[in-house]
Design an enzyme around this catalytic site. Structure first.
Site, short mmCIF file in Angstrom:
data_model
loop_
_atom_site.label_atom_id
_atom_site.label_comp_id
_atom_site.label_asym_id
_atom_site.label_seq_id
_atom_site.Cartn_x
_atom_site.Cartn_y
_atom_site.Cartn_z
N HIS A 38 34.66 -48.76 -31.24
CA HIS A 38 35.21 -48.27 -29.97
C HIS A 38 34.53 -46.96 -29.56
CE1 HIS A 38 39.05 -48.12 -27.27
NE2 HIS A 38 37.96 -47.74 -26.61
N GLU B 18 43.32 -51.19 -33.60
CA GLU B 18 42.31 -50.24 -34.08
C GLU B 18 42.94 -49.15 -34.96
OE1 GLU B 18 40.46 -48.88 -30.51
OE2 GLU B 18 39.59 -50.83 -30.07
N ARG C 74 39.52 -53.49 -23.63
CA ARG C 74 40.58 -53.23 -24.60
C ARG C 74 40.70 -54.46 -25.49
NH1 ARG C 74 40.35 -48.55 -23.99
NH2 ARG C 74 41.99 -47.07 -23.38
#
Length: 309
Positions: free
Chosen positions: A272, A254, A225
């Site tokens: 991601h 993000e 993360r």
């Protein structure tokens, strides 16, 4: 009567079709919630999770099925208090995340992206790239030694890498030495791979002290993360030459990525997508469906999150 379900993050077409067949599906439109709908289930992703305001607005909510393994975007304390079940798709995406971690290591250490650009720009024979760094035999430190961390470790060992790890506790893993200090792990590593769970307990775990210990020849890889790494400290270390390289699949805010990272030739960036393969996303979607089916059938959940109390 079909149970009402709120779909927060889009899923594969076949999975959404299966949801539509079994549930009255309400697709979330940002801050808008369906009025007067007795929503009993939520299907969401690990990135978006469930905003607290959404959870508070759904008094009939019984289950949150996360299409991923991250739970940091769901208020688990409130879910436990209300008796809301929470499930994840653990076990099925481990290989993909570990594979991408290795791909990021290779891409960064061997300068694959600069090499690709040189060929595409017809500069081969006109410009010379600096020598890259050797991957086989490198010293790798893994931050977080759950399923993903252990899968990365096994892959690294196939490259004759020396693997050690830091975790909240010593897991007594015969193949992987435990290092009780994260800065000490970084100092003895050529590559530091972040595979720890997100959440308040790990926010900025990889801070300036850790980054400086990794040093100007080190590579930081993050497939966990974005919040686990102090992003500003990372950017500053790269700008100032205190860290050699970074390869990142995740970011703090993000999809917003610091502009400075986009311009650095020693940084590899991905949007991601560690679990973004057809096979794994199908398996994840199937597990979401199976957990929902089990819940409404009164059967044991397949992959529940352990209640906090």
């Amino acid at each position: 009567m079909k149970p009402h379900l709120l779909l927060i993050e889009p899923m594969m077409p076949a999975v959404e079709k299966a949801l539509d067949e079994s549930y009255v599906v309400h697709r979330w439109q940002k801050d808008e919630l369906p009025k007067d709908a007795p929503i009993r289930a939520i299907a969401t992703g690990g990135g978006t999770g469930v905003p607290r305001a959404v959870m508070d607005a759904l008094p009939a909510l019984e289950i949150i099925a996360i299409n991923g393994i991250g739970t940091d975007a769901v208020d688990l304390v409130e879910a436990s208090r209300r008796g809301i079940a929470v499930t994840v798709t653990r076990d099925v995406l481990t290989d993909d995340v570990a594979d991408l971690a290795m791909a990021l290591m290779l891409a960064s250490m061997r300068d694959l992206l600069p090499g690709d650009r040189l060929v595409r720009d017809n500069l081969w024979g006109k410009q010379v790239l600096p020598l890259a760094r050797k991957v086989s035999g490198a010293r790798v430190g893994i931050v977080g030694m759950g399923q993903v961390g252990q899968a990365i470790g096994k892959r690294a060992q196939a490259f004759s890498m020396q693997v050690s790890y830091f975790s909240r506790r010593n897991l007594d893993l015969p193949a992987f030495p435990f290092v009780s200090s994260l800065p000490a792990l970084a100092e003895q590593s050529d590559i530091l791979v972040v595979a720890a769970s997100g959440g308040a307990q790990s926010r900025n775990l990889v801070d300036r002290k850790v980054i400086d210990a990794l040093g100007p020849d080190g590579l930081l890889v993050n497939v966990a993360r974005g919040t686990v790494v102090d992003e500003q400290a990372l950017v500053s270390a790269l700008q100032e030459g205190r860290l050699g390289r970074a390869a990142l699949d995740v970011f703090t805010d993000e999809p917003n990525v610091p502009d400075a990272l986009k311009t650095m030739p020693n940084v590899v960036l991905q949007p991601h997508r560690a679990s973004a393969t057809i096979e794994t996303r199908q398996a994840m979607g199937r597990l979401v469906l199976d957990n929902l089916t089990a819940h409404f059938a009164g059967s044991p959940l397949l992959t529940p999150v352990t209640p906090l109390f």
